[in-house]
Design a protein around this motif. Structure first.
Motif, PDB file in Angstrom:
ATOM      1  N   ASN A 192      66.794  16.231  12.438  1.00  0.00           N
ATOM      2  CA  ASN A 192      65.811  15.399  11.735  1.00  0.00           C
ATOM      3  C   ASN A 192      66.373  14.025  11.386  1.00  0.00           C
ATOM      4  O   ASN A 192      66.331  13.130  12.199  1.00  0.00           O
ATOM      5  CB  ASN A 192      65.269  16.101  10.492  1.00  0.00           C
TER       6      ASN A 192
ATOM      7  N   HIS B 175      54.667  17.110  11.991  1.00  0.00           N
ATOM      8  CA  HIS B 175      55.342  17.409  10.731  1.00  0.00           C
ATOM      9  C   HIS B 175      54.323  18.163   9.873  1.00  0.00           C
ATOM     10  O   HIS B 175      53.210  17.667   9.666  1.00  0.00           O
ATOM     11  CB  HIS B 175      55.746  16.118  10.030  1.00  0.00           C
TER      12      HIS B 175
ATOM     13  N   HIS C  28      64.141  17.497  17.364  1.00  0.00           N
ATOM     14  CA  HIS C  28      63.509  16.746  16.272  1.00  0.00           C
ATOM     15  C   HIS C  28      64.551  15.874  15.562  1.00  0.00           C
ATOM     16  O   HIS C  28      65.329  16.357  14.742  1.00  0.00           O
ATOM     17  CB  HIS C  28      62.864  17.747  15.288  1.00  0.00           C
TER      18      HIS C  28
ATOM     19  N   HIS D  60      65.092  11.514  14.199  1.00  0.00           N
ATOM     20  CA  HIS D  60      64.463  10.187  14.038  1.00  0.00           C
ATOM     21  C   HIS D  60      65.523   9.111  14.273  1.00  0.00           C
ATOM     22  O   HIS D  60      66.159   8.650  13.329  1.00  0.00           O
ATOM     23  CB  HIS D  60      63.873  10.043  12.634  1.00  0.00           C
TER      24      HIS D  60
ATOM     25  N   HIS E 159      59.370  21.535   9.960  1.00  0.00           N
ATOM     26  CA  HIS E 159      59.595  21.807   8.531  1.00  0.00           C
ATOM     27  C   HIS E 159      58.985  23.174   8.145  1.00  0.00           C
ATOM     28  O   HIS E 159      59.692  24.153   8.066  1.00  0.00           O
ATOM     29  CB  HIS E 159      59.049  20.709   7.601  1.00  0.00           C
TER      30      HIS E 159
HETATM   31 ZN   LIG Z   1      60.907  14.539  11.119  1.00  0.00          ZN
END
Ligand SMILES: [Zn+2]
Length: 361
Positions: free
Chosen positions: A258, A159, A9, A11, A191
């Motif tokens: 993340n 998410h 995970h 971005h 999360h």
């Molecule tokens: Zn994320």
């Protein structure tokens, strides 16, 4: 020697934009708004260059497999998807990069987004993601994501439950739809910080539900620590889900990076050994066996989450190998052992020189 770290995970598309986003309030809502404004100006070369900088950092930190979440909506169109797809092709010699397209700003409330997601899947997106908490109709978004997943035969990565209010959750609806669609083992949620606000006995019940449904959990310690608990000025809650407790009940879990250098997380070296160490520190894990299991959370367990059948040092698997400067799994986490060299499919992909002391005389 490990078969490389597995990042489930991250971005890449919105990494390295800290300088263009101005002063930060430090809340989730402000971070989403800041990136929503910035991404209108994203061009494919700009996205490629920033994603490349982050991807190269991950490679030299020993990551050999990665799933990146990429935003798709009418503001950014398919520019991020196309830029990251080109990057995946250009760096296939060093890392297997999987693309999960998702609607960061909502789906049912954002006309045109679903058509773009479907177009990305038609062009070869690997995974479909979602973000029900920003949708005006979260349950319908979850249903639409499952429909796209079925149509294109894709795994799902959402998410989810990203606040500290335990009075409501979307988790149960995801478990229900996973079972209704017989998609167990193909769904992950990221999360789930609400789990940090729930007593252990109830967490155990939820963990058994997740394990039964075949829903995996990714915890993102850097972002969760940075964005959660902002309503508190002292005695601040940590806001990191107790992933080690979930693992004990058979839930497939991972720790992941993340965000890197953006309003969601203004830090980032893409080191997963650092994430394992950070989690151990936050979760009060100090026993050797617990530290060792933190290494599983950035290697074998995320490989299971991503359904990577050929991960691991074994006859018949690609020779993905990373050498850590350590003699022990638990000490590797305790000391943040640095990777010294990496091999992708048997070919050397990076080296890092160990530090040298220059004594006088
Ligand atoms: Zn994320």
């Amino acid at each position: 020697m490990i078969p490389g770290f597995v990042e489930t995970h991250i971005h890449l598309d919105k990494s390295c934009i800290l300088e263009r986003c101005g002063p930060q309030q430090g809340t989730l809502e402000a971070a989403i708004a800041a990136v929503a404004a910035a991404k209108r100006a994203f061009t494919e070369p700009d996205i490629y260059a920033r994603a490349q900088r982050t991807l190269e950092k991950a490679i030299v930190q020993g990551t050999t497999r990665m799933r990146t979440h990429v935003e798709v909506d009418p503001r950014v169109g398919l520019r991020s998807f196309e830029a990251v797809r080109a990057l995946a092709r250009d760096y296939a010699w060093a890392i297997d990069l999987e693309i999960c397209v998702f609607p960061q700003e909502g789906l049912t409330n954002d006309p045109g987004t679903e058509e773009l997601l479907v177009e990305a899947c038609t062009r070869g997106a690997d995974v479909i993601g979602g973000c029900p908490y920003t949708d005006s109709d979260p349950f319908t978004q979850i249903a639409r994501i499952f429909a796209i997943a079925q149509r294109f035969d894709l795994d799902i990565d959402l998410h989810l439950d990203f606040d500290l209010d335990p009075s409501w959750m979307h988790l149960e609806e995801v478990c229900r739809q996973t079972q209704a669609h017989r998609w167990g083992g193909r769904v992950a949620i990221g999360h789930v910080t609400k789990l940090s606000a729930i007593a252990p006995a109830s967490v155990a019940t939820i963990a058994r539900r997740l394990a039964d449904a075949g829903v995996a959990v990714t915890v993102l310690p850097a972002t969760d620590l940075f964005l959660m608990g902002r309503a508190h000025e002292h005695h601040v809650p940590r806001g990191v889900a107790p992933v080690h407790r979930l693992v004990r009940h058979g839930v497939t879990c991972s720790l992941a990076t993340n965000n890197v250098l953006n309003p969601f997380t203004p830090f980032g070296d893409c080191s997963l050994i650092r994430m394992a160490n950070l989690y151990a520190n936050v979760a009060h894990l100090g026993a050797m066996a617990d530290l060792s299991s933190c290494l599983d959370l950035v290697t074998t367990l995320p490989a299971r989450l991503m359904n990577l059948a050929d991960y691991g040092i074994a006859v018949g698997h690609p020779a993905d190998l990373v050498v850590l400067d350590s003699r022990d799994r638990a000490l590797a986490v305790a000391e943040l052992a640095q990777p010294l060299a990496g091999f992708k499919r048997g070919r050397r992909s990076f080296t890092r020189a160990p530090a040298v002391l220059h004594r006088p005389g």
